[in-house]
Design a protein around this motif. Sequence first.
Motif, PDB file in Angstrom:
ATOM      1  N   ASP A  96      -0.317   7.842   4.969  1.00  0.00           N
ATOM      2  CA  ASP A  96      -1.473   6.939   4.922  1.00  0.00           C
ATOM      3  C   ASP A  96      -1.918   6.640   6.347  1.00  0.00           C
ATOM      4  N   ASP A 133       0.848  -1.209   0.000  1.00  0.00           N
ATOM      5  CA  ASP A 133       0.000   0.000   0.000  1.00  0.00           C
ATOM      6  C   ASP A 133       0.880   1.254   0.000  1.00  0.00           C
ATOM      7  N   GLY A 177      -4.145   4.741   8.483  1.00  0.00           N
ATOM      8  CA  GLY A 177      -5.040   3.598   8.654  1.00  0.00           C
ATOM      9  C   GLY A 177      -4.747   2.910   9.965  1.00  0.00           C
ATOM     10  N   THR A 196       1.526   5.588   8.102  1.00  0.00           N
ATOM     11  CA  THR A 196       2.822   5.460   7.423  1.00  0.00           C
ATOM     12  C   THR A 196       3.132   6.764   6.713  1.00  0.00           C
ATOM     13  N   ALA A 251      -2.081   1.539  10.764  1.00  0.00           N
ATOM     14  CA  ALA A 251      -0.839   2.235  11.059  1.00  0.00           C
ATOM     15  C   ALA A 251      -0.874   3.579  10.338  1.00  0.00           C
TER      16      ALA A 251
END
Length: 279
Positions: free
Chosen positions: A120, A101, A122, A126, A124
């Motif tokens: 990102d 991703d 989510g 990132t 985690a």
Amino acid sequence: MILDLDIGNTLSKWRLKDSASDAIMGRGAMWTHDEWRFGDDIPDPRHIEAIRISNVARHDVLEGTVALLERRVDNIMVARSTAQAGGVRNGYDAPERLGVDRWLGLIAGHRLAGGCCTVDCGSAVTMDFVLPDGRHPGGYILPGLRLMKESLRLGTRSVAIDPEQEMGRLLAPGSNTADAVNHGVYVAAVSAIQRLYMENCDRYGVALPMLVTGGDGAIVSRGLELPHAQWPDMVYAGLEVLFPLTEGERRGVLAGMPAVVAPPSREAIEKALAFTYLL
Ligand SMILES: Nc1ncnc2c1ncn2[C@@H]1O[C@H](COP(=O)(O)OP(=O)(O)O)[C@@H](O)[C@H]1O
Ligand SMILES: CC(C)(COP(=O)(O)O)[C@@H](O)C(=O)NCCC(=O)O
Ligand SMILES: [K+]
């Protein structure tokens, strides 16, 4: 019709794209630990000519999904992290270990903006960088908002951060457990993103546009003082670049592309960093 799947650790997202018009015909999500079912979760497969998949969940989740889909659709493409693709050079020592991703986000971001910083939010959070010459020096992985909150085990799991809440209040000291946790977790995520952005722009002598995605992308976006654009379909866009199927995709038109927001000047970044060091 093209079915795009973005299987995260928490949610499995799907999107249906019309291959003639490039229009998005439907979207949905289900919990990743649940099994896919046709009809309920997956739209009628008779109209689907190709499937593109990004998966960061356990390998058996991918295997189960592919086995189910293979019976109905011939053309299934599963994205993998590689040493380079779409003009981006993967900075991991073992390139295949970079979450796909993250890799797809970088490829999409680079196609849209050239050098950029992708975030990102989510399960985690990132954060990755790609420099204007396509080099990805690596990135950062932090626990996501929900994970931070749940790991404290203070019984505040079900009290979500209110997306409508005024930003000043969200940053203020909490006078009950739920607020103290929510505000703390939120500030941790937003401050880390801002700090890492400035540190790395300074380290590499660049000012990069920032692109934000993920289930918590909208709420994190509200707290970021740095200029940035939200791109909910960024991972899907990476699938479009890696496996272009439609006329539009071959011409480089990616669904939901945001306008690139100009980054702060290098001078502004240096000043802000100098200020954090003074403290
Ligand atoms: N409707 C929703 N259902 C579940 N989680 C949501 C929802 N809206 C926002 N979230 C948040 O988004 C996170 C999941 O984001 P996502 O980017 O899909 O994660 P992942 O890709 O890791 O599965 C959850 O941890 C939660 O904090
Ligand atoms: C870091 C991640 C868990 C983020 O996944 P997500 O929060 O989107 O579900 C995922 O990209 C992953 O499993 N990566 C492999 C480890 C790495 O990127 O180094
Ligand atoms: K993530």
